[in-house]
Design an enzyme around this catalytic site. Structure first.
Site, PDB file in Angstrom:
ATOM      1  CG  HIS A   1      46.503  28.986  -2.239  1.00  0.00           C
ATOM      2  ND1 HIS A   1      47.694  28.990  -2.954  1.00  0.00           N
ATOM      3  CD2 HIS A   1      45.923  30.184  -2.504  1.00  0.00           C
ATOM      4  CE1 HIS A   1      47.800  30.121  -3.616  1.00  0.00           C
ATOM      5  NE2 HIS A   1      46.751  30.869  -3.353  1.00  0.00           N
TER       6      HIS A   1
ATOM      7  CG  ASP B   1      49.606  26.293  -3.180  1.00  0.00           C
ATOM      8  OD1 ASP B   1      48.598  26.310  -3.906  1.00  0.00           O
ATOM      9  OD2 ASP B   1      49.995  27.289  -2.540  1.00  0.00           O
TER      10      ASP B   1
ATOM     11  CB  SER C   1      48.010  33.840  -4.025  1.00  0.00           C
ATOM     12  OG  SER C   1      47.558  32.923  -4.963  1.00  0.00           O
TER      13      SER C   1
END
Length: 516
Positions: free
Chosen positions: A485, A457, A233
């Site tokens: 995610h 996502d 991320s």
């Protein structure tokens, strides 16, 4: 009024199983085998004014509370400002879990996202969850709290009561009114002032560029010639920034759930809104197949009913047992928290069912999960650090026409989320102007960098992974078709094999590999 769409924390570990381990230093403990015993700090090519940092010897101490291997803790001293190394120092908290082989091996650094999530806690709670069993066996897995975060020299703003008021109090005036705007602006000013007062001068140096320099320092003092890294991320932006700064020191990098470094804060917030609306519709389609689902009819019917619920609690908030009031913003935070992982959809069903019955308890449970809030208060400073990084990394939005266009696009593509997504930009009143820039990252000369993207996502939409892989001169894209995610260690043997084979053997996946 700046109406910049809010940028949500991109936390790869948000829906992780809750494993509570305390990685505290045992006073006077002596490790049987300290990390990298045969490797001296790597100082070749380092400027003279940085040698005191790159040449430091680490004092490792055994850590308590982990049951799956040997954990050791230390702190590393870094310059406060890498552009002026003599301007002060800060400390970085580091934890390492020794590989199961028991032999000296290379280090695998990891970052869970945020910005503001604790890499120290990620590894302390479970190195196997952080990087998977095979990598935890082969590598010394290193977690660290980036500058400003957690156990490192940290951004410090409000106490528990202050954070509760800041995050959960509902403005007295209606949403969108001048009074509503003024109240939120005042709150942001008070929050920013508290951060400045409590953070001892570090706020202007809480940037991803500085954090990437810190990561190269960690590489060197751990004794590694090249960086081996698994970033999730926001950790992909940190990793890509590192590659841009130090392409010749890139070893094997995997960036999972990518952030596109070329898009503005306004675009990030807009794309996230659309991504979460898409994830919400996928959740609704699944929910409607379950007898426990509180909604009926088609997905469109269910989304309309959810919109009615949000509007209802916006007008008439629900009182929780602890006195907090659940309005639409807190309910939306709880919804978003559950959409990070398909494994959390059952919790969302429970929260929405209770809220429809007038009970906000489980919705607050999800919102508190997002903010890392427990009965004893806030477990970390991730919310404060998140604000500090974003306010310094993202240039200010100055194009009113672009903001209007973004609002219109969110209203069209994310109609359920739209009324509760845009608002007052907290960074407008941050004590320091942003120093970050947005632009493509090529990292010319770097070794192959594997980018993993998941097709639905919501937090880091798939198109960002595609874009980053295209920008990187050595980028390689691996796609996971699915929900939630990030993609590695999420149940896809295809993705896991591609990532592990690269990090373990150096075999680069086929660019464009698609996995299910």
């Amino acid at each position: 009024m700046n109406r910049r769409a809010r940028v949500l924390a991109a936390l790869a570990t948000l829906a992780a199983a809750c494993v509570t381990l305390t990685a505290c230093v045992i006073p006077g403990a002596t490790a049987d085998r300290l990390p990298a015993p045969d490797r001296a700090p790597v100082i070749a090519g380092i400027a003279a004014d940085l040698l005191p940092y790159y040449g430091q010897q680490l004092d490792w101490t055994a850590c308590e509370g982990a049951d799956e291997g040997s954990y050791y803790c230390t702190t590393v001293t870094a310059p406060l400002d890498w552009s002026a190394p003599d301007a002060g120092e800060l400390e970085l908290a580091v934890i390492v879990r020794i590989g199961d082989s028991g032999e000296s091996t290379a280090s695998l650094l990891t970052n869970p996202g945020g910005p503001g999530a604790s890499g120290y806690d990620l590894v302390a709670d479970s190195a196997v969850f952080a990087v998977g069993e095979k990598l935890a066996e082969a590598y010394d897995v290193v977690g660290f709290d980036p500058r400003g975060v957690g156990r490192s020299t940290a951004v410090t703003c409000l106490d528990t009561d202050g954070m509760d008021a800041y995050l959960f109090d509902i403005p007295a005036d209606p949403r969108g009114s001048d009074g509503w705007t003024d109240e939120l602006t005042q709150r942001n000013e008070e929050f920013a002032a508290a951060c400045e007062a409590g953070s001892h001068g570090i706020l202007p140096f809480i940037t991803t560029v500085n954090a990437a320099h810190d990561m190269d320092l960690l590489r060197a003092v751990l004794g590694d010639d090249e960086l081996t890294y698994l970033g999730y991320s926001y950790g992909t932006f940190l990793g890509a920034t590192y590659a841009q700064l130090f392409p010749d020191r890139v070893g094997r990098l995997v960036l999972d759930g990518a952030i596109d470094p070329s898009v503005s804060g306004l675009e990030v917030g807009t794309t996230q809104a659309i991504g979460f609306e898409s994830a919400l519709r996928a959740y609704m389609a699944d929910c409607l197949t379950d007898r426990e689902c509180p909604f009926r009819g088609t997905v469109d019917d269910a989304m309309a009913d959810l919109g009615t619920l949000l509007a209802s609690v916006d007008r008439t908030p629900l009182r929780n047992d602890d006195g907090r009031m659940l309005g639409a913003d807190s309910l939306m935070t709880g919804i978003v928290a559950a959409l990070y992982s398909q494994d959390s959809w059952t919790y969302l069903t429970q929260a929405l069912g209770q809220a429809l019955s007038g009970d906000p308890e489980f919705a607050f449970f999800l919102a508190d999960f997002y903010y890392n809030r427990s009965e004893s208060g806030y477990d970390d400073n991730s919310t404060e650090a998140f604000r500090a990084y974003n306010c310094m990394d993202y240039p200010a939005e100055t194009d009113a026409a672009a903001e209007d266009a973004a609002d219109a696009l969110i209203a069209e593509k994310a109609p359920t989320i739209a009324p509760y997504w845009t608002g007052v930009d907290a960074c407008e009143v941050w004590p320091y102007p942003p120093t970050g820039t947005r632009g493509e990252i090529a990292a010319e000369g770097a070794a192959p960098i594997v980018v993993v993207g998941t097709t639905n996502d919501p937090a880091t939409p798939y198109e960002w992974s595609v874009s980053l892989a295209e920008q990187l001169a050595s980028g390689v894209l691996v796609t996971r078709e699915g929900e939630g995610h990030t993609g590695f260690n999420k149940g896809s043997d295809c993705v896991d094999d591609a990532v592990e084979t690269y990090l373990l053997e150096g075999t680069v996946p086929t660019d464009g590999l698609v996995c299910r």
